[in-house]
Write an enzyme that holds these catalytic residues in place. Structure first.
Site, mmCIF file in Angstrom:
data_model
loop_
_atom_site.group_PDB
_atom_site.id
_atom_site.type_symbol
_atom_site.label_atom_id
_atom_site.label_comp_id
_atom_site.label_asym_id
_atom_site.label_seq_id
_atom_site.Cartn_x
_atom_site.Cartn_y
_atom_site.Cartn_z
ATOM 1 N N LYS A 1 -43.977 15.589 18.586
ATOM 2 C CA LYS A 1 -43.781 14.128 18.545
ATOM 3 C C LYS A 1 -45.056 13.457 18.047
ATOM 4 C CE LYS A 1 -42.200 10.358 21.571
ATOM 5 N NZ LYS A 1 -41.909 9.984 22.973
ATOM 6 N N SER B 1 -37.511 7.276 23.182
ATOM 7 C CA SER B 1 -38.254 7.170 21.952
ATOM 8 C C SER B 1 -38.349 8.485 21.178
ATOM 9 C CB SER B 1 -39.673 6.654 22.232
ATOM 10 O OG SER B 1 -40.415 7.598 22.973
ATOM 11 N N SER C 1 -38.010 9.107 27.625
ATOM 12 C CA SER C 1 -38.029 9.450 26.200
ATOM 13 C C SER C 1 -37.864 10.921 25.860
ATOM 14 C CB SER C 1 -39.313 8.946 25.556
ATOM 15 O OG SER C 1 -39.207 7.562 25.400
HETATM 16 N N1 GLN Z 1 -37.133 3.505 26.730
HETATM 17 C C1 GLN Z 1 -38.262 3.388 27.573
HETATM 18 C C2 GLN Z 1 -39.184 2.345 27.024
HETATM 19 O O1 GLN Z 1 -38.873 1.769 26.044
HETATM 20 C C3 GLN Z 1 -38.954 4.699 27.736
HETATM 21 C C4 GLN Z 1 -39.822 5.056 26.595
HETATM 22 C C5 GLN Z 1 -40.562 6.352 26.818
HETATM 23 O O2 GLN Z 1 -40.243 7.112 27.724
HETATM 24 N N2 GLN Z 1 -41.595 6.540 26.032
HETATM 25 O O3 GLN Z 1 -40.219 2.080 27.539
#
Ligand code: GLN
Length: 495
Positions: free
Chosen positions: A88, A163, A187
């Site tokens: 990532k 994400s 994410s």
């Molecule tokens: N969807 C969550 C956010 O927008 C989690 C994102 C993540 O785990 N990086 O913060």
């Protein structure tokens, strides 16, 4: 409908454990395995957009090094030596750009490797490239990427989640057998659920965050993603452990998750108490097809010998509100370093402007709308007069959620929920309404607030949409082995 799921034959159809076995027995070379995945990327990524950067040369060079050492009769550097991986793009690497899918880091190269990157290299794992994400890991669909969304290999009109949508899509499309994600509020687990893959958020403090583009330091953790529970376990053991460069990593012995995954593969769950979270076991807000897959999963766990118990976690209802205050507060502080002076983009520095003006112009041009929204929200919630009302209050809720978990784990070994309220939604469907997007994280956020560990494991396809569903398993801090034991047993029971 076009799909780009894992091929049925050939090297890209195999699991990481299978590939490792073939490479280590010299039936195939690591170079052949890496090349097959590079070819698959070339063939499919024009449409999927899982990768922001493909490092073919570096990956092949790493593969050659593994092949050379194995041919010389040396023992493999790790159980996954020679098996390629997708990383990532929030984790820094010296041989490829790290962007966080943001414009603000354009042109920047890290002068050092993250600890996770270093461990992968030492384990002989060739890195295929850097995968797409929502800008700075903020979002649930990869639509906040400055480089275009990633598409779900099961349906190109839909999101692979976020994400870490790029990593999940790469696995689901057979572009890579392994990937690394990061999980601040879901994410890793949420994209896994939407792409029929396995994703694990390890216990906070067990994987080094040194060399992350930090967003919310008290919540996030890197973790393994793969297509099987065993593959995730093999990768988990390579990246976990204390790191002198990250003071939040713990110095204690961690349970063997590989052993747990192997034990779980027997499918026997006798004596295991599985808690169903009452607050996340309801019809309202959940897609009927997700609920029926989820309830079928519960029946299966019971058939395999688990005792299913309902547990009450009353403060989970407040997790969304608390997370979406604490997370932006930490973002507003962490992202202050991206000021146009030290890294990447710099706008308007023509000798006529003050440093403040250049910073403002750079941040205005470099950050996308969601990142700006969170910086503004977090700065507001931390300011004098609002700190007590918002930030402090959210931290109190966080404590109550941790206490809910503690009480629940006095009664059961693991907790389960659906990973997501619906299957993959259409690209564009939620972009106009940030709160809609936040609501999608309902089931995954609570455990990040408490620093615990969780897994999403494939639970089949929803009868109403035909798309993948994930079962979320949660366990107490430092009991990551329970995720693997139960996850592997459930996976074995489905096959
Ligand atoms: N969807 C969550 C956010 O927008 C989690 C994102 C993540 O785990 N990086 O913060």
């Amino acid at each position: 409908m076009t799909t780009y799921t894992v091929p049925e034959t050939g090297l890209t159809s195999l699991t990481a454990a299978e590939l490792a076995q073939k490479i280590h027995s010299r039936e195939v070379t690591s170079r052949e395995v890496v090349q097959a995945h590079l070819d698959r990327i070339a063939e499919t990524d024009g449409e999927i957009n899982a990768f922001l950067h493909v490092g073919a040369e570096a990956a092949l060079a790493a593969a050659d090094e593994v092949d050379r050492s194995l041919d010389a009769g040396e023992a493999p550097a790790s159980p996954l030596a020679g098996v390629p991986l997708a990383l990532k793009d929030v984790i820094v690497t010296t041989d490829a750009p790290t962007t966080g899918a943001s414009k603000i880091l354009e042109g920047w190269m890290s002068p050092y490797d993250a600890t996770v990157t270093r461990k992968l290299r030492e384990a002989g794992i060739p890195i295929l490239g850097k995968t797409n994400l929502d800008e700075m890991a903020m979002g649930s669909s990869t639509e906040n990427s400055a480089y275009g969304p990633t598409r779900n290999p099961y349906d190109l009109e839909r999101t692979p989640g976020g994400s870490g949508g790029g990593s999940a899509a790469a696995l689901a499309a057979g572009q890579s057998p392994l990937a690394i994600g990061t999980d601040t509020g879901g994410s890793i687990r949420q994209p896994a659920a939407l792409t029929n893959t396995v994703g694990v958020k390890p216990t906070y403090g067990t994987v080094s965050r040194y060399g992350f583009l930090a967003a919310a330091s008290s919540l996030e953790q890197a973790g393994p993603t793969a297509r099987t529970v065993l593959d995730a376990a093999l990768l988990h053991e390579i990246i976990a452990g204390h790191d002198q460069f990250d003071a939040t990593t713990v110095q204690r012995e961690l349970p063997s998750v590989v052993e747990a995954a192997r034990e779980g593969a027997s499918g026997d769950l006798k004596g295991v108490k599985v808690g169903v979270v009452k607050q996340l076991n309801r019809d309202e807000g959940f897609q009927p097809g997700v609920l029926s897959s989820y309830r079928a999963a519960l029946d299966q766990l019971a058939e395999q010998g688990a005792e299913i118990v309902e547990v009450d976690c009353p403060h989970f209802d407040d997790a969304l509100a608390a997370y979406y205050l604490i997370m932006p507060c930490e973002v507003s502080s962490n992202l202050a370093r991206l000021d146009g002076m030290r890294y990447g983009l710099r706008v308007g520095d023509d000798g006529t402007r003050s440093a403040d003006e250049v910073m403002a112009l750079t941040r205005a041009a470099g950050f996308g709308p969601e990142v700006k929204r969170r910086i503004i929200l977090g700065t507001y919630a931390l300011s004098v007069g609002y700190y007590d009302a918002y930030y402090l209050q959210a931290q109190r809720v966080r404590t109550l959620i941790a206490q809910d978990f503690e009480k629940a784990f006095e009664q059961v070994d693991v907790l389960v929920t659906p990973t997501t309220p619906t299957t993959a939604f259409k690209l564009g469907e939620k972009v106009a309404d940030p709160v809609e997007m936040y609501n999608f994280d309902l089931c995954t956020l609570p455990l990040n607030l408490a620093g615990l560990c969780g897994m999403s494991v494939p639970a089949g396809f929803a009868e109403d949409t035909g798309l993948p569903v994930g079962l979320q398993i949660m366990a107490p801090a430092f009991a990551d082995d329970r995720l693997y034991r139960v996850g592997a047993a459930y996976e074995a029971g489905r096959n």
